[in-house]
Design a protein around this motif. Structure first.
Motif, PDB file in Angstrom:
ATOM      1  N   UNK A 197       0.831  -1.205   0.000  1.00  0.00           N
ATOM      2  CA  UNK A 197       0.000   0.000   0.000  1.00  0.00           C
ATOM      3  C   UNK A 197       0.864   1.253   0.000  1.00  0.00           C
ATOM      4  N   UNK A 198       1.849   1.309   0.872  1.00  0.00           N
ATOM      5  CA  UNK A 198       2.682   2.503   0.987  1.00  0.00           C
ATOM      6  C   UNK A 198       3.486   2.756  -0.288  1.00  0.00           C
ATOM      7  N   UNK A 199       3.964   1.693  -0.906  1.00  0.00           N
ATOM      8  CA  UNK A 199       4.686   1.855  -2.175  1.00  0.00           C
ATOM      9  C   UNK A 199       3.758   2.399  -3.258  1.00  0.00           C
ATOM     10  N   UNK A 200       2.533   1.902  -3.261  1.00  0.00           N
ATOM     11  CA  UNK A 200       1.555   2.379  -4.231  1.00  0.00           C
ATOM     12  C   UNK A 200       1.269   3.864  -4.035  1.00  0.00           C
ATOM     13  N   UNK A 201       1.100   4.266  -2.784  1.00  0.00           N
ATOM     14  CA  UNK A 201       0.802   5.669  -2.493  1.00  0.00           C
ATOM     15  C   UNK A 201       1.954   6.581  -2.885  1.00  0.00           C
ATOM     16  N   UNK A 202       3.176   6.142  -2.641  1.00  0.00           N
ATOM     17  CA  UNK A 202       4.328   6.966  -2.988  1.00  0.00           C
ATOM     18  C   UNK A 202       4.433   7.138  -4.506  1.00  0.00           C
ATOM     19  N   UNK A 203       4.188   6.071  -5.229  1.00  0.00           N
ATOM     20  CA  UNK A 203       4.236   6.168  -6.697  1.00  0.00           C
ATOM     21  C   UNK A 203       3.099   7.042  -7.213  1.00  0.00           C
ATOM     22  N   UNK A 204       1.937   6.950  -6.591  1.00  0.00           N
ATOM     23  CA  UNK A 204       0.772   7.699  -7.052  1.00  0.00           C
ATOM     24  C   UNK A 204       0.968   9.203  -6.852  1.00  0.00           C
ATOM     25  N   UNK A 205       1.441   9.593  -5.681  1.00  0.00           N
ATOM     26  CA  UNK A 205       1.573  11.020  -5.385  1.00  0.00           C
ATOM     27  C   UNK A 205       2.902  11.607  -5.844  1.00  0.00           C
ATOM     28  N   UNK A 206       3.873  10.734  -6.127  1.00  0.00           N
ATOM     29  CA  UNK A 206       5.173  11.192  -6.625  1.00  0.00           C
ATOM     30  C   UNK A 206       5.826  12.221  -5.679  1.00  0.00           C
ATOM     31  N   UNK A 207       5.718  11.930  -4.384  1.00  0.00           N
ATOM     32  CA  UNK A 207       6.336  12.775  -3.365  1.00  0.00           C
ATOM     33  C   UNK A 207       6.929  11.879  -2.284  1.00  0.00           C
ATOM     34  N   UNK A 236      12.857   7.705  -0.672  1.00  0.00           N
ATOM     35  CA  UNK A 236      11.505   8.261  -0.786  1.00  0.00           C
ATOM     36  C   UNK A 236      10.646   7.950   0.432  1.00  0.00           C
ATOM     37  N   UNK A 237      11.154   7.068   1.304  1.00  0.00           N
ATOM     38  CA  UNK A 237      10.435   6.710   2.523  1.00  0.00           C
ATOM     39  C   UNK A 237      11.226   7.208   3.728  1.00  0.00           C
ATOM     40  N   UNK A 238      10.635   8.121   4.472  1.00  0.00           N
ATOM     41  CA  UNK A 238      11.275   8.696   5.653  1.00  0.00           C
ATOM     42  C   UNK A 238      10.621   8.097   6.893  1.00  0.00           C
ATOM     43  N   UNK A 239      11.457   7.628   7.835  1.00  0.00           N
ATOM     44  CA  UNK A 239      10.924   6.973   9.020  1.00  0.00           C
ATOM     45  C   UNK A 239      10.893   7.934  10.198  1.00  0.00           C
ATOM     46  N   UNK A 240       9.696   8.123  10.760  1.00  0.00           N
ATOM     47  CA  UNK A 240       9.494   8.882  11.987  1.00  0.00           C
ATOM     48  C   UNK A 240       9.294   7.827  13.063  1.00  0.00           C
ATOM     49  N   UNK A 241      10.388   7.397  13.693  1.00  0.00           N
ATOM     50  CA  UNK A 241      10.368   6.147  14.454  1.00  0.00           C
ATOM     51  C   UNK A 241      10.771   6.309  15.917  1.00  0.00           C
ATOM     52  N   UNK A 242       9.959   5.734  16.787  1.00  0.00           N
ATOM     53  CA  UNK A 242      10.334   5.569  18.190  1.00  0.00           C
ATOM     54  C   UNK A 242      11.312   4.397  18.268  1.00  0.00           C
ATOM     55  N   UNK A 243      12.491   4.632  18.815  1.00  0.00           N
ATOM     56  CA  UNK A 243      13.461   3.555  18.980  1.00  0.00           C
ATOM     57  C   UNK A 243      14.357   3.325  17.783  1.00  0.00           C
ATOM     58  N   UNK A 244      14.595   4.328  16.979  1.00  0.00           N
ATOM     59  CA  UNK A 244      15.452   4.134  15.810  1.00  0.00           C
ATOM     60  C   UNK A 244      16.910   4.047  16.250  1.00  0.00           C
TER      61      UNK A 244
END
Length: 430
Positions: A197-207, A236-244
């Motif tokens: 799903x997330x890959x699809x959304x990134x390709x769709x919005x191109x951001x 293209x995927x930025x992680x906003x992560x607890x415990x990185x």
């Protein structure tokens, strides 16, 4: 409205007013529907005031545990499910002092319905949404930096896998008992559906897209995937992560988030900020379960050898209360538990003293916005206790006061509430 006058309703407790005796978030809906001419926010404040005033209201093991009061204090509603229906108005203690950053660049928080209308994402309707994820999403939604999707620079995706089960309620020994979820469903952390799903959304919005994530404890799916799977290293995927962790962290791409703030952080911040360092008799303190990781027990042994000015004790030890230690120490240690991160970060930052993060792996929370060395100490060794204790002991009074002042400001601006932490995220995503 025909039965109660405004005055009588304002002086009536939640349990007496709730329709059908319900002890849940339906009271908010009741107030909003039945009391339109009045001010529901005032009634909600009255509800909050009627709840037990205790820092242990979120601890299921405590006799002061009160589920509705904990949720009201932490997220602004008695029932987390209401977070996904209509965002709460800023009535909770947790929202005091929230400051929005100036927005030069902006983001768009993708709502659940926006996400789940895509064919590749429809099955995500079955995924559980944790209270932490829902509250972070709600807070970002209310940010001045959240704009229309066409104008956004970054798209923040829903926290389908940010399954924090110990916030705000903890101590149940079981995630199901804690009931920290805004939407009941299955755990989708290991589901390939989310990735697709997330890959699809990134390709769709191109951001670029940003993903809210809570890494969890040992054995997390990310232990192997973060380095091996392209999904976790794609720029293209930025992680906003607890415990990185430092080994997988990408500077200027990812963001290290703190765990959800304990209720004591906001509750005590102002009072503790008024207790000067010269009034504090202890050099340093930590109180928590010493069984959760060997590091904590080793720190206690080292402290005993250093002298009585450092107190490290187990939660069950009654020698000192949490409150006594928070107001009595200059330095406040943040030690890892089962996972590499600790929920004590916000509490230490808001102690009115100086926070000390002891870690070999965890990227300091919100370091992208405010570096930890500007308001506290970062000690990279989990074995050199003598060196840390001596460094704290030898720190000049002028340096101590400078760090303390900066920590108080950090607490107010970005640490003490989840709304404030969301403000830091918004600032970073600009």
């Amino acid at each position: 409205p025909k039965v109660f006058s405004q005055a009588s309703l304002m002086n009536t407790s939640f349990h007496k007013v709730a329709p059908n005796g319900a002890d849940d978030g339906s009271f908010r809906e009741f107030v909003d529907l039945a009391c339109q001419p009045w001010q529901p926010t005032k009634i909600l404040r009255a509800l909050q005031a009627d709840a037990p005033a205790s820092s242990q209201i979120c601890d299921m093991k405590s006799p002061d545990f009160h589920r509705n009061a904990c949720n009201m204090h932490s997220i602004g509603v008695a029932n987390p499910k209401l977070l996904l229906n209509s965002p709460p108005s800023p009535t909770s203690v947790m929202q005091n002092g929230l400051r929005s950053p100036a927005c030069t660049q902006v983001f768009h928080l993708l709502q659940l319905n926006e996400t789940e209308q895509k064919a590749e994402c429809q099955d995500l309707k079955e995924c559980m949404i944790s209270t932490w994820a829902a509250k972070m999403m709600t807070s970002l939604q209310q940010s001045d930096c959240n704009v229309d999707i066409d104008a956004a620079r970054v798209i923040v995706l829903p926290g389908y896998t940010a399954n924090e089960c110990n916030w705000p309620i903890y101590g149940g020994g079981d995630c199901n008992k804690n009931e920290n979820h805004a939407r009941v469903g299955r755990d989708c952390r290991d589901s390939k559906l989310v990735e697709d799903c997330f890959k699809t959304l990134q390709r769709y919005y191109q951001k670029p897209v940003a993903i809210l994530e809570n890494k969890g404890g040992p054995g997390s799916t990310y232990e192997s995937k973060l380095e091996a799977d392209s999904f976790y290293v794609d720029p293209n995927f930025r992680w906003l992560m607890v415990g990185i962790e430092e080994r997988t962290y990408r500077k200027d791409v990812d963001m290290s988030l703190p765990a959800g703030p304990p209720s004591r952080a906001a509750e005590n911040a102002e009072r503790l900020s008024k207790i000067g360092l010269e009034q504090r008799k202890l050099l340093a303190q930590f109180k928590g379960s010493l069984r959760s990781h060997a590091t904590r027990a080793e720190a206690r042994e080292a402290a005993a050898q250093f002298g009585p000015s450092i107190v490290i004790e187990d939660t069950e030890d009654g020698a000192h209360s949490f409150d006594d230690l928070l107001k009595g120490a200059v330095f406040h240690l943040i030690l890892r538990g089962d996972a590499i991160f600790s929920s004590r970060w916000a509490e230490a930052v808001c102690s009115g003293g100086i926070p000390v993060l002891v870690t070999k792996e965890w990227v300091p929370p919100l370091n992208e916005v405010v570096p930890i060395d500007s308001y506290g100490l970062l000690h990279h060794s989990e074995s050199d206790w003598r060196g840390l204790f001596q460094k704290m002991h030898d720190m000049p009074a002028e340096t101590r006061e400078k760090l303390r002042t900066a920590a108080i400001n950090m607490c107010k601006t970005y640490a003490k509430t989840i709304e404030a932490q969301a403000s830091a995220v918004a600032s970073y995503l600009r």
